[in-house]
Scaffold this motif. Sequence first.
Motif, PDB file in Angstrom:
ATOM      1  N   LYS A 127      10.443 -49.179 -27.700  1.00  0.00           N
ATOM      2  CA  LYS A 127      10.245 -47.987 -28.522  1.00  0.00           C
ATOM      3  C   LYS A 127       8.965 -47.269 -28.133  1.00  0.00           C
ATOM      4  CE  LYS A 127      12.984 -49.480 -32.495  1.00  0.00           C
ATOM      5  NZ  LYS A 127      12.963 -49.942 -33.898  1.00  0.00           N
ATOM      6  N   HIS A 128       7.903 -48.027 -27.858  1.00  0.00           N
ATOM      7  CA  HIS A 128       6.660 -47.376 -27.453  1.00  0.00           C
ATOM      8  C   HIS A 128       6.820 -46.692 -26.104  1.00  0.00           C
ATOM      9  CE1 HIS A 128       2.449 -47.228 -25.896  1.00  0.00           C
ATOM     10  NE2 HIS A 128       2.257 -46.754 -27.099  1.00  0.00           N
ATOM     11  N   ASN A 129       7.483 -47.337 -25.161  1.00  0.00           N
ATOM     12  CA  ASN A 129       7.740 -46.702 -23.862  1.00  0.00           C
ATOM     13  C   ASN A 129       8.561 -45.432 -24.024  1.00  0.00           C
ATOM     14  OD1 ASN A 129       6.347 -48.701 -22.501  1.00  0.00           O
ATOM     15  ND2 ASN A 129       8.174 -49.853 -21.909  1.00  0.00           N
ATOM     16  N   SER A 130       9.542 -45.467 -24.954  1.00  0.00           N
ATOM     17  CA  SER A 130      10.428 -44.317 -25.148  1.00  0.00           C
ATOM     18  C   SER A 130       9.700 -43.121 -25.732  1.00  0.00           C
ATOM     19  CB  SER A 130      11.606 -44.702 -26.051  1.00  0.00           C
ATOM     20  OG  SER A 130      11.195 -44.846 -27.406  1.00  0.00           O
ATOM     21  N   PHE A 131       8.508 -43.328 -26.280  1.00  0.00           N
ATOM     22  CA  PHE A 131       7.703 -42.209 -26.748  1.00  0.00           C
ATOM     23  C   PHE A 131       7.240 -41.349 -25.578  1.00  0.00           C
ATOM     24  CE2 PHE A 131       3.429 -40.474 -27.614  1.00  0.00           C
ATOM     25  CZ  PHE A 131       3.734 -39.627 -28.675  1.00  0.00           C
ATOM     26  N   PHE A 132       6.993 -41.969 -24.433  1.00  0.00           N
ATOM     27  CA  PHE A 132       6.452 -41.264 -23.286  1.00  0.00           C
ATOM     28  C   PHE A 132       7.512 -40.855 -22.261  1.00  0.00           C
ATOM     29  CE2 PHE A 132       2.843 -43.618 -24.969  1.00  0.00           C
ATOM     30  CZ  PHE A 132       1.858 -42.643 -24.988  1.00  0.00           C
ATOM     31  N   VAL A 133       8.520 -41.692 -22.034  1.00  0.00           N
ATOM     32  CA  VAL A 133       9.535 -41.400 -21.022  1.00  0.00           C
ATOM     33  C   VAL A 133      10.913 -41.763 -21.561  1.00  0.00           C
ATOM     34  CG1 VAL A 133       7.958 -41.785 -19.078  1.00  0.00           C
ATOM     35  CG2 VAL A 133       9.329 -43.681 -19.957  1.00  0.00           C
ATOM     36  N   HIS A 134      11.934 -41.153 -20.959  1.00  0.00           N
ATOM     37  CA  HIS A 134      13.304 -41.504 -21.283  1.00  0.00           C
ATOM     38  C   HIS A 134      13.648 -42.840 -20.630  1.00  0.00           C
ATOM     39  CE1 HIS A 134      14.409 -37.688 -23.216  1.00  0.00           C
ATOM     40  NE2 HIS A 134      13.639 -37.109 -22.304  1.00  0.00           N
ATOM     41  N   LEU A 135      14.224 -43.736 -21.416  1.00  0.00           N
ATOM     42  CA  LEU A 135      14.603 -45.049 -20.909  1.00  0.00           C
ATOM     43  C   LEU A 135      15.928 -44.967 -20.154  1.00  0.00           C
ATOM     44  CD1 LEU A 135      13.644 -47.274 -23.979  1.00  0.00           C
ATOM     45  CD2 LEU A 135      12.260 -46.655 -21.985  1.00  0.00           C
ATOM     46  N   PRO A 136      16.220 -45.933 -19.247  1.00  0.00           N
ATOM     47  CA  PRO A 136      15.440 -47.147 -18.984  1.00  0.00           C
ATOM     48  C   PRO A 136      14.148 -46.842 -18.227  1.00  0.00           C
ATOM     49  CG  PRO A 136      17.241 -46.997 -17.421  1.00  0.00           C
ATOM     50  CD  PRO A 136      17.441 -45.882 -18.409  1.00  0.00           C
ATOM     51  N   LEU A 137      13.199 -47.755 -18.364  1.00  0.00           N
ATOM     52  CA  LEU A 137      11.915 -47.594 -17.705  1.00  0.00           C
ATOM     53  C   LEU A 137      12.063 -47.935 -16.228  1.00  0.00           C
ATOM     54  CD1 LEU A 137       8.863 -47.007 -18.176  1.00  0.00           C
ATOM     55  CD2 LEU A 137       8.550 -49.482 -18.365  1.00  0.00           C
ATOM     56  N   ASP A 138      12.098 -46.911 -15.385  1.00  0.00           N
ATOM     57  CA  ASP A 138      12.147 -47.101 -13.937  1.00  0.00           C
ATOM     58  C   ASP A 138      11.470 -45.914 -13.286  1.00  0.00           C
ATOM     59  OD1 ASP A 138      14.051 -44.975 -13.861  1.00  0.00           O
ATOM     60  OD2 ASP A 138      15.695 -46.401 -14.052  1.00  0.00           O
ATOM     61  N   THR A 139      11.440 -45.891 -11.970  1.00  0.00           N
ATOM     62  CA  THR A 139      10.719 -44.832 -11.259  1.00  0.00           C
ATOM     63  C   THR A 139      11.386 -43.469 -11.398  1.00  0.00           C
ATOM     64  OG1 THR A 139      11.901 -45.464  -9.230  1.00  0.00           O
ATOM     65  CG2 THR A 139       9.701 -46.404  -9.575  1.00  0.00           C
ATOM     66  N   ASN A 140      12.589 -43.429 -11.968  1.00  0.00           N
ATOM     67  CA  ASN A 140      13.267 -42.156 -12.207  1.00  0.00           C
ATOM     68  C   ASN A 140      13.137 -41.698 -13.657  1.00  0.00           C
ATOM     69  OD1 ASN A 140      14.333 -41.903  -9.523  1.00  0.00           O
ATOM     70  ND2 ASN A 140      15.871 -43.441 -10.051  1.00  0.00           N
ATOM     71  N   GLY A 141      12.375 -42.446 -14.460  1.00  0.00           N
ATOM     72  CA  GLY A 141      12.236 -42.105 -15.871  1.00  0.00           C
ATOM     73  C   GLY A 141      11.568 -40.752 -16.060  1.00  0.00           C
ATOM     74  N   ALA A 142      12.212 -39.868 -16.822  1.00  0.00           N
ATOM     75  CA  ALA A 142      11.707 -38.511 -17.038  1.00  0.00           C
ATOM     76  C   ALA A 142      10.741 -38.484 -18.214  1.00  0.00           C
ATOM     77  CB  ALA A 142      12.863 -37.554 -17.297  1.00  0.00           C
ATOM     78  N   PRO A 143       9.512 -37.997 -18.028  1.00  0.00           N
ATOM     79  CA  PRO A 143       8.546 -37.924 -19.131  1.00  0.00           C
ATOM     80  C   PRO A 143       8.966 -36.903 -20.182  1.00  0.00           C
ATOM     81  CG  PRO A 143       7.450 -37.779 -16.989  1.00  0.00           C
ATOM     82  CD  PRO A 143       8.913 -37.611 -16.746  1.00  0.00           C
ATOM     83  N   LYS A 144       8.523 -37.106 -21.404  1.00  0.00           N
ATOM     84  CA  LYS A 144       8.826 -36.208 -22.507  1.00  0.00           C
ATOM     85  C   LYS A 144       7.713 -35.174 -22.646  1.00  0.00           C
ATOM     86  CE  LYS A 144      11.739 -39.561 -24.910  1.00  0.00           C
ATOM     87  NZ  LYS A 144      12.013 -40.304 -26.166  1.00  0.00           N
TER      88      LYS A 144
END
Length: 261
Positions: A127-144
């Motif tokens: 949930k904390h990671n999803s605050f900053f980027v769209h999951l899943p957390l990988d090198t293609n994760g798009a920031p919000k």
Amino acid sequence: MKILDLKKLKLLYVNLIAIVVLLPSFGGAGGGLYAQSGDLLGESWTFIEGNINGVVLQSPANFGGVFTNNYFGDSYFVFDYGTSTYQCDEWHITYFDVSNNEFYLDEIIDIQTNTCQGPDVLDFIDKHNSFFVHLPLDTNGAPKNPFSYTIVNMGSQNQLTITNNEGDWAKYGGGMLSNQTFHQSSFTLYPNPVKEVLYVNNILKQEVMASVYDISGKLLQSHSIETSLSTINLQELNSGLYFVVFKSKTGERVSKKFVKN
């Protein structure tokens, strides 16, 4: 995702990790409001609470998350998860266009995960990671992007509030303003360069955690130092530049560099 130009790429220098430290929550009315990029980039920010996707988020007991860039260079943020004595998950993301009230995240450049355990811990991390980027957390994760922020002086601590482009918010504490005794001169490393055994002189004579990182920010060793003179065995390390991050029980952190021959 924005592509960094050559000038920004040149800023991707070494950035040491700030290890997780659990700080108390902060309440009550704050002091003077300020929001400057130097303050944002110069602190280690520990998660207090947030509201993500309409759900209140708090840290599990004896566990927390922190992000920082306050050691070397202004190239990327480091997100760490763990307790006051160990670090289990970590990831790095570059940033750009930091102003006095807004910043943008760009590219995830390193992920070290899957060592944290427990359903509550893993749920908090996601949930904390999803605050900053769209999951899943990988090198293609798009920031919000973009992220707006304010920093409030709460007396002995600073409080940072960040809001993402979806209206979610998260609060962090940072800035141990009342204690100026924990600094680089508190520790001496010798010999430097070192071949096998590094001696650490701790003039504070208090227990600290000493963690060794390589120039990419990878954690290699972690030790509890309880005496004024301690040793760290570096025999297994390759030749090169390394860093030691010292962390006190109250969360202050300083770093020292050394060369391994």
